[in-house]
Design an enzyme around this catalytic site. Sequence first.
Site, PDB file in Angstrom:
ATOM      1  N   ARG A   1     -10.201  13.113 -18.655  1.00 39.51           N
ATOM      2  CA  ARG A   1     -10.367  11.814 -17.998  1.00 39.51           C
ATOM      3  C   ARG A   1     -10.014  10.652 -18.927  1.00 39.51           C
ATOM      4  O   ARG A   1      -9.585   9.588 -18.483  1.00 39.51           O
ATOM      5  CB  ARG A   1     -11.796  11.643 -17.448  1.00 39.51           C
TER       6      ARG A   1
ATOM      7  N   TYR B   1       3.895  -4.927  -1.659  1.00 43.12           N
ATOM      8  CA  TYR B   1       3.333  -3.808  -0.895  1.00 43.12           C
ATOM      9  C   TYR B   1       1.998  -4.247  -0.260  1.00 43.12           C
ATOM     10  O   TYR B   1       1.202  -4.941  -0.900  1.00 43.12           O
ATOM     11  CB  TYR B   1       3.156  -2.612  -1.841  1.00 43.12           C
TER      12      TYR B   1
ATOM     13  N   ASP C   1       6.420  -4.896 -10.524  1.00 41.67           N
ATOM     14  CA  ASP C   1       6.360  -3.592  -9.864  1.00 41.67           C
ATOM     15  C   ASP C   1       7.804  -3.108  -9.698  1.00 41.67           C
ATOM     16  O   ASP C   1       8.562  -3.656  -8.896  1.00 41.67           O
ATOM     17  CB  ASP C   1       5.661  -3.738  -8.503  1.00 41.67           C
TER      18      ASP C   1
ATOM     19  N   LYS D   1       6.674   7.536  -5.575  1.00 39.03           N
ATOM     20  CA  LYS D   1       7.971   7.271  -4.934  1.00 39.03           C
ATOM     21  C   LYS D   1       9.106   7.913  -5.733  1.00 39.03           C
ATOM     22  O   LYS D   1       9.109   9.109  -5.909  1.00 39.03           O
ATOM     23  CB  LYS D   1       8.136   5.753  -4.763  1.00 39.03           C
TER      24      LYS D   1
HETATM   25  N1  PLP Z   1       4.016  -0.516  -5.079  1.00 39.46           N
HETATM   26  C1  PLP Z   1       4.918  -0.304  -4.116  1.00 39.46           C
HETATM   27  C2  PLP Z   1       6.208  -1.065  -4.152  1.00 39.46           C
HETATM   28  C3  PLP Z   1       4.655   0.603  -3.088  1.00 39.46           C
HETATM   29  O1  PLP Z   1       5.584   0.781  -2.123  1.00 39.46           O
HETATM   30  C4  PLP Z   1       3.410   1.309  -3.078  1.00 39.46           C
HETATM   31  C5  PLP Z   1       3.102   2.262  -2.001  1.00 39.46           C
HETATM   32  O2  PLP Z   1       3.797   2.384  -1.012  1.00 39.46           O
HETATM   33  C6  PLP Z   1       2.509   1.047  -4.093  1.00 39.46           C
HETATM   34  C7  PLP Z   1       2.821   0.145  -5.093  1.00 39.46           C
HETATM   35  C8  PLP Z   1       1.188   1.763  -4.137  1.00 39.46           C
HETATM   36  O3  PLP Z   1       1.392   3.077  -4.593  1.00 39.46           O
HETATM   37  P1  PLP Z   1       0.447   4.324  -4.256  1.00 39.46           P
HETATM   38  O4  PLP Z   1       0.581   4.630  -2.808  1.00 39.46           O
HETATM   39  O5  PLP Z   1       0.966   5.395  -5.167  1.00 39.46           O
HETATM   40  O6  PLP Z   1      -0.948   3.903  -4.631  1.00 39.46           O
END
Ligand code: PLP
Length: 393
Positions: free
Chosen positions: A59, A113, A185, A210
């Site tokens: 962890r 997101y 991001d 992704k």
């Molecule tokens: N950032 C982006 C651009 C995303 O498309 C997503 C999820 O679709 C996330 C962050 C969040 O990721 P997670 O679903 O792995 O928590």
Amino acid sequence: MKKTGDLGLSSRCIHAGDTLDERGGIFTPLYTHSTFAFPDTKSVLDVVQGRVQGSLYTRYGFNPTIQSLETKLAAIENGEAAWVFASGMAAESATFLAHCKTGDHIVCIGDVYGGTYELLAENLPELGIHTTFLLGSELDRLETSITNNTRIVFFETPTNPNMEVQDIAAIAAVAKQCGAITVVDNTFATPVNQQPLLLGADLVVHSTTKYLGGHSDLTGGTVIGSSDLLAPIWNWRKNLGQMMAPEVAYLLARSLRTLVVRVHAHNAAAQQLAERLASHPRITKVNYPGFANFAGHQLAKRQMNGFGGMISFVVEGNAQDAATVVDKLKLFSIAPSLGGVESLVTQPITTTHINLAPEERAKRGIVDSMIRISVGLEDVEDLWADLAQALET
Ligand code: PLP
């Protein structure tokens, strides 16, 4: 540990962080162990007190499979270090919590997101951390939106679902001058297509669920950057219990070894499909940074090495007309993720942007008949045949 500092991106994806195991296995094996034993008390204290880097407790991240993956991710994104997490949202929340305290402020630029938006707009305000949201078109207000309490300027590029491209170097320069850190991001672009840390960003986050995972079979996240900025995040990850499982870390390291070829193939297929979609009579708009006449194309060419596998397009008609197209697709699966080998399709108003008020959607150009596709690695001709049949009236 193999030396990978001067190697190209593909070589780093394959070799960075990996060690030969004691039997000659050619990459870091999977250590599923939750804990690790020591020969004596002094050796435990050496690791606990940080004098020796070693395995201790999973962890905490002190697990060889996790540490190997983190070294690989840092090398791929040109960071000093990386932490991995159980999801992209875990990586983002730990980053915000570590760098903002009650009374602090965040500026979020452009579309993000939906989960990120909820975290910033609903959860963090409960802790007294507030966010100012600027549209991509309101960048001229960035400097005046940053206050003495602003700790983070956060954005995605390209954005979902409009593929709007934000200028990383320009935004990072303003943030820096005002004393805030820039967090990008990079999930949509991947480090193959865009390297924000080299453009002046301070931290990069990913949903590794992704493209980095790439096969729709794992959930994870990471934050990458300088050791100084990562240090406070470590404790939040540890105490919120947000660690990625070693089994997932092993799978993610396996996927990263093919990241470059996969992303190049996604880029090439998406460019072809975007061009064919643009010349289809039923399609009124295609958003893809690879188009010469796309609003963000010149900037994308400057800061990206490829334009990615995500496309959104608008079908003539209303929400139901778009839903009919989506429902007729056979090779594309209707699913709300992206970045895997399988092509996926969503209608933003039914998934990612369902909770956004109609006027907010309108401001962002997210119309009812918009469709978003994540172009997978199937044969392009098969994907086009599927889209063409679905678009037939
Ligand atoms: N950032 C982006 C651009 C995303 O498309 C997503 C999820 O679709 C996330 C962050 C969040 O990721 P997670 O679903 O792995 O928590």
